[in-house]
Every structure is written in C-alpha cells, then in structure tokens.
Scaffold this motif. Structure first.
Motif, PDB file in Angstrom:
ATOM      1  N   ASN A 146      23.079  44.946  -5.448  1.00  0.00           N
ATOM      2  CA  ASN A 146      24.285  44.541  -4.705  1.00  0.00           C
ATOM      3  C   ASN A 146      23.782  43.227  -3.818  1.00  0.00           C
ATOM      4  O   ASN A 146      22.828  43.030  -3.356  1.00  0.00           O
ATOM      5  CB  ASN A 146      24.573  45.770  -4.039  1.00  0.00           C
ATOM      6  CG  ASN A 146      24.843  46.948  -4.756  1.00  0.00           C
ATOM      7  OD1 ASN A 146      25.594  46.956  -5.721  1.00  0.00           O
ATOM      8  ND2 ASN A 146      24.085  48.121  -4.214  1.00  0.00           N
ATOM      9  N   GLU A 147      25.051  42.438  -3.656  1.00  0.00           N
ATOM     10  CA  GLU A 147      24.983  41.391  -3.029  1.00  0.00           C
ATOM     11  C   GLU A 147      24.635  41.543  -1.335  1.00  0.00           C
ATOM     12  O   GLU A 147      23.716  40.832  -0.711  1.00  0.00           O
ATOM     13  CB  GLU A 147      26.215  40.523  -2.808  1.00  0.00           C
ATOM     14  CG  GLU A 147      26.372  39.279  -2.137  1.00  0.00           C
ATOM     15  CD  GLU A 147      27.744  38.625  -2.371  1.00  0.00           C
ATOM     16  OE1 GLU A 147      27.627  37.328  -2.458  1.00  0.00           O
ATOM     17  OE2 GLU A 147      28.618  39.093  -2.256  1.00  0.00           O
ATOM     18  N   SER A 148      25.145  42.867  -0.801  1.00  0.00           N
ATOM     19  CA  SER A 148      25.075  43.061   0.569  1.00  0.00           C
ATOM     20  C   SER A 148      23.378  43.162   0.816  1.00  0.00           C
ATOM     21  O   SER A 148      23.020  43.094   1.827  1.00  0.00           O
ATOM     22  CB  SER A 148      25.772  44.250   0.849  1.00  0.00           C
ATOM     23  OG  SER A 148      25.479  45.315   0.044  1.00  0.00           O
ATOM     24  N   ASP A 149      22.691  43.761  -0.058  1.00  0.00           N
ATOM     25  CA  ASP A 149      21.291  44.096  -0.113  1.00  0.00           C
ATOM     26  C   ASP A 149      20.425  42.699   0.478  1.00  0.00           C
ATOM     27  O   ASP A 149      19.805  42.829   1.383  1.00  0.00           O
ATOM     28  CB  ASP A 149      20.738  44.733  -1.212  1.00  0.00           C
ATOM     29  CG  ASP A 149      21.246  46.082  -1.711  1.00  0.00           C
ATOM     30  OD1 ASP A 149      21.681  46.763  -0.806  1.00  0.00           O
ATOM     31  OD2 ASP A 149      21.166  46.392  -2.677  1.00  0.00           O
ATOM     32  N   TYR A 150      20.602  41.490  -0.518  1.00  0.00           N
ATOM     33  CA  TYR A 150      19.825  40.475  -0.026  1.00  0.00           C
ATOM     34  C   TYR A 150      20.413  39.768   1.108  1.00  0.00           C
ATOM     35  O   TYR A 150      19.520  39.094   1.899  1.00  0.00           O
ATOM     36  CB  TYR A 150      19.515  39.798  -1.512  1.00  0.00           C
ATOM     37  CG  TYR A 150      20.816  38.734  -1.891  1.00  0.00           C
ATOM     38  CD1 TYR A 150      21.394  37.633  -1.197  1.00  0.00           C
ATOM     39  CD2 TYR A 150      21.623  39.212  -3.030  1.00  0.00           C
ATOM     40  CE1 TYR A 150      22.420  37.062  -1.568  1.00  0.00           C
ATOM     41  CE2 TYR A 150      22.738  38.490  -3.483  1.00  0.00           C
ATOM     42  CZ  TYR A 150      23.080  37.482  -2.876  1.00  0.00           C
ATOM     43  OH  TYR A 150      24.406  36.828  -3.253  1.00  0.00           O
ATOM     44  N   LEU A 151      21.799  39.793   1.266  1.00  0.00           N
ATOM     45  CA  LEU A 151      22.159  39.263   2.543  1.00  0.00           C
ATOM     46  C   LEU A 151      21.645  39.808   3.865  1.00  0.00           C
ATOM     47  O   LEU A 151      21.446  39.243   4.822  1.00  0.00           O
ATOM     48  CB  LEU A 151      23.791  39.259   2.516  1.00  0.00           C
ATOM     49  CG  LEU A 151      24.487  38.453   1.307  1.00  0.00           C
ATOM     50  CD1 LEU A 151      26.010  38.775   1.428  1.00  0.00           C
ATOM     51  CD2 LEU A 151      24.238  37.061   1.633  1.00  0.00           C
ATOM     52  N   ASN A 152      21.597  41.285   3.852  1.00  0.00           N
ATOM     53  CA  ASN A 152      21.072  42.092   4.815  1.00  0.00           C
ATOM     54  C   ASN A 152      19.669  41.631   5.335  1.00  0.00           C
ATOM     55  O   ASN A 152      19.379  41.546   6.254  1.00  0.00           O
ATOM     56  CB  ASN A 152      21.298  43.418   4.946  1.00  0.00           C
ATOM     57  CG  ASN A 152      22.833  43.701   4.833  1.00  0.00           C
ATOM     58  OD1 ASN A 152      23.503  43.148   5.553  1.00  0.00           O
ATOM     59  ND2 ASN A 152      22.928  45.126   4.432  1.00  0.00           N
ATOM     60  N   ASP A 153      18.795  41.709   3.959  1.00  0.00           N
ATOM     61  CA  ASP A 153      17.526  41.136   4.188  1.00  0.00           C
ATOM     62  C   ASP A 153      17.237  39.778   4.811  1.00  0.00           C
ATOM     63  O   ASP A 153      16.496  39.362   5.538  1.00  0.00           O
ATOM     64  CB  ASP A 153      16.774  41.269   2.682  1.00  0.00           C
ATOM     65  CG  ASP A 153      16.533  42.957   2.591  1.00  0.00           C
ATOM     66  OD1 ASP A 153      16.409  43.694   3.358  1.00  0.00           O
ATOM     67  OD2 ASP A 153      16.248  42.938   1.435  1.00  0.00           O
TER      68      ASP A 153
END
Length: 328
Positions: A190-197
């Motif tokens: 999911n895009e949100s995973d790497y953006l949060n990281d």
C-alpha cells in the motif's frame, strides 16, 4: 637516495599531490553543517544567510547560538551583498538546484569573509579560488537513492568530532524505498505504508541532534552512484533541455548547471496547481519552504520538477504538457 632525473621512478607506494583540502563524510547536510560550524568556530557568531533557505538550516544555526542576518534572493537566484558584510563573521551561500549564479561566483571569488557553501543538490565541488576559510557540503540523500550520505570539504583542517550512528533512520528510509519500489514497479503493498515510513524516518532525523556517520550500505551505494555519474549526468541534461523546450518560458527559472537535479518551476498559484498535479500521479516537491522572518515570495511560488534517470523523454514531455495546461 637522490632521485636520478634521467630515470623514471618505478614502484613503491602510489604518490598523490596535496591539494590543500580536508574531507569528511556524514549522514546528512545538517550533520555536515554542524561539523562546518564547529570547524570554523562560528558558535555564537554573526552569519549572513539568504532569505530563501531551509528551516533545518536555521534550526541548526540557532543550535549554535548564531546571530542571523538576511540578504535577499531574487527570482533568478541572484543577490547583492553590498554593505551587508561589514558586521558579520561569515556568509552562508546556497547553490540552488546546483546553479552557480553570477552573484554566487562573484562572492566565491571576492569574499573577505569565511564562506559556508550549501550545495545539498550537488555532487561535486567546483574549484574554489579563495584564500578565506570555506566549507562546502552536499547531500546525496536529496538527489539519489542513497538514504544517508553527505560530503564535507574544507580548505582548513576539520575539527575532530565524535560521529555517532543513527541506524534507525537509515534502516527505515531503506525500508520505505524498497516498499515504494514494490508498490510502483510490482503493485505490491500500500502507498500509505512507505509514505508513513518516510515521514517517520525524517522525524527520527529531526529528533536527534548531533553529527552522524552514514551507514555502510549508503557508502557502497554512494560509490556505485559516482561510478555511473557520467551516464546519469547525460540523462539529466537531456531531460533539462526537454523541459526547458516544452514549458512556457515564463514558468521556470533558467538554471545553468552541469548536473541537473530539478528544474525550478515558478507558479503564481503553486499550491493549487501542485494539488491538481497529484490527480495525474505527479507529486512534485517543494524545497526551501517559507521560514520565519523571511518576506521572500519565492517559497510560495516555486515547485521542483525532477530530472533524474527514472524519467524518460516522454515522462518529461507529459508533465510539462500538464503543467502548461494547468498554468494557463
């Protein structure tokens, strides 16, 4: 034994000329800046800084109780220091997007004050002919896949510092980069995973004050980057020329650099257009956002168009077409 001038010396240790420079490696531009301030003994001193600057730079200078005075950066990155250097101890210069403006070059050649040269989007130090004390730094993490690597160069010895490791920052950045690759190239995750990281990694860097060393993986990746730099340079120069050709002439700053990173776009409705670009899956960064105490309007109007080898001629042409359409 005396050297026989009739015979070339063969064998022994390889020799090298002393170029009068001193070198350091850290994990980021802010670590290198801290090392420069300590090496130049600028703690508590008065530094003249541009009014178009990263807040992190301001924060680092204030860590060292530096007294700040501002000079104005114009829309073409030119500036004037006339009557501004009399009561200061050093000048802070920025190579915006790797661009050496006429003012920048003049200051480098004629300054009577020590110089801090911020080239975070740069890859190499051009020859500096100046007798005054100077320190130069870049930051590969801004323009390459490397997560934590910055070169620091000075014409005076760098002070001994206790460099620490910040493994959590580097590891999380590489995790985010790998997850972004899986998402964009393999449709995994999911895009949100790497953006949060990415966001959490930057928070780690923000919350840790000190001078840090790059991790081993970054040192190897930096070596790989420099080995392929000429091929990368050619692609970026081609992309820069394409972008200049396709965009309306009034909508970008005509930078001249031998290693392009981004083309600065000037937009009166920057935030609105940036938001509209996202609907086309075009996520353009804002570098040097507004800082407290600055009245410069550049931070509200400038947007960065990436030029690196991830993007083909067709990619650059497409984004330019969209920008032209949205900008009327």
């Amino acid at each position: 034994m005396m050297l026989n001038s009739n015979n070339k010396l063969i064998g022994g240790e390889p020799e090298i000329a002393d170029n009068g420079q001193f070198y350091g490696i850290t994990n980021s531009g802010r670590s290198s800046l801290r090392w420069a301030i300590e090496s130049m003994r600028l703690q508590g001193k008065r530094i003249l800084v541009p009014d178009f600057l990263c807040q992190i730079v301001i924060d680092v200078l204030l860590e060292y109780k530096v007294q700040l005075s501002f000079y104005t950066i114009q829309d073409d990155f030119e500036f004037c220091l006339l009557n501004k250097t009399e009561n200061i101890d050093a000048v802070y210069l920025v190579k915006y997007f790797g661009c050496e403006s006429e003012s920048f070059l003049k200051c480098i050649s004629s300054s009577k004050k020590p110089l801090i040269i911020d080239d975070v989007f740069g890859v190499e130090l051009n020859k500096i002919k100046a007798d005054i004390h100077w320190c130069y730094f870049n930051s590969l993490r801004k323009i390459t896949p490397v997560s934590d690597y910055s070169n620091l160069i000075s014409n005076y010895p760098l002070t001994d510092v206790n460099k620490k490791r910040l493994v959590s920052f580097s590891s999380l950045k590489y995790k985010a980069k790998a997850n972004k690759f899986n998402f964009t190239q393999r449709s995994i995750g999911n895009e949100s995973d790497y953006l949060n990281d990415f966001s959490n990694a930057e928070s780690i860097l923000d919350n840790n004050i000190g001078i840090f060393t790059p991790e081993d993986k970054s040192i190897f990746l930096a070596r790989d980057f420099y080995q392929g730099i000429e091929k990368e340079r050619r692609v970026r120069l081609d992309n820069l020329n394409i972008a200049k050709e396709k965009l309306h002439k009034s909508s970008f700053i005509d930078i001249k650099t031998n290693f392009p990173t981004f083309l600065p776009i000037l937009l009166s409705e920057r935030d609105k257009i940036r938001s509209q670009l996202m609907s086309y899956s075009m996520f353009l960064a804002v570098h040097w956002p507004r800082v407290a105490g600055s009245s410069n309007t550049l931070p509200d109007r400038i947007l960065s168009l990436p030029l690196d080898s991830r993007y083909t001629k067709k990619d650059i042409e497409k984004i330019c077409e969209v920008i032209n359409a949205l900008n009327g």
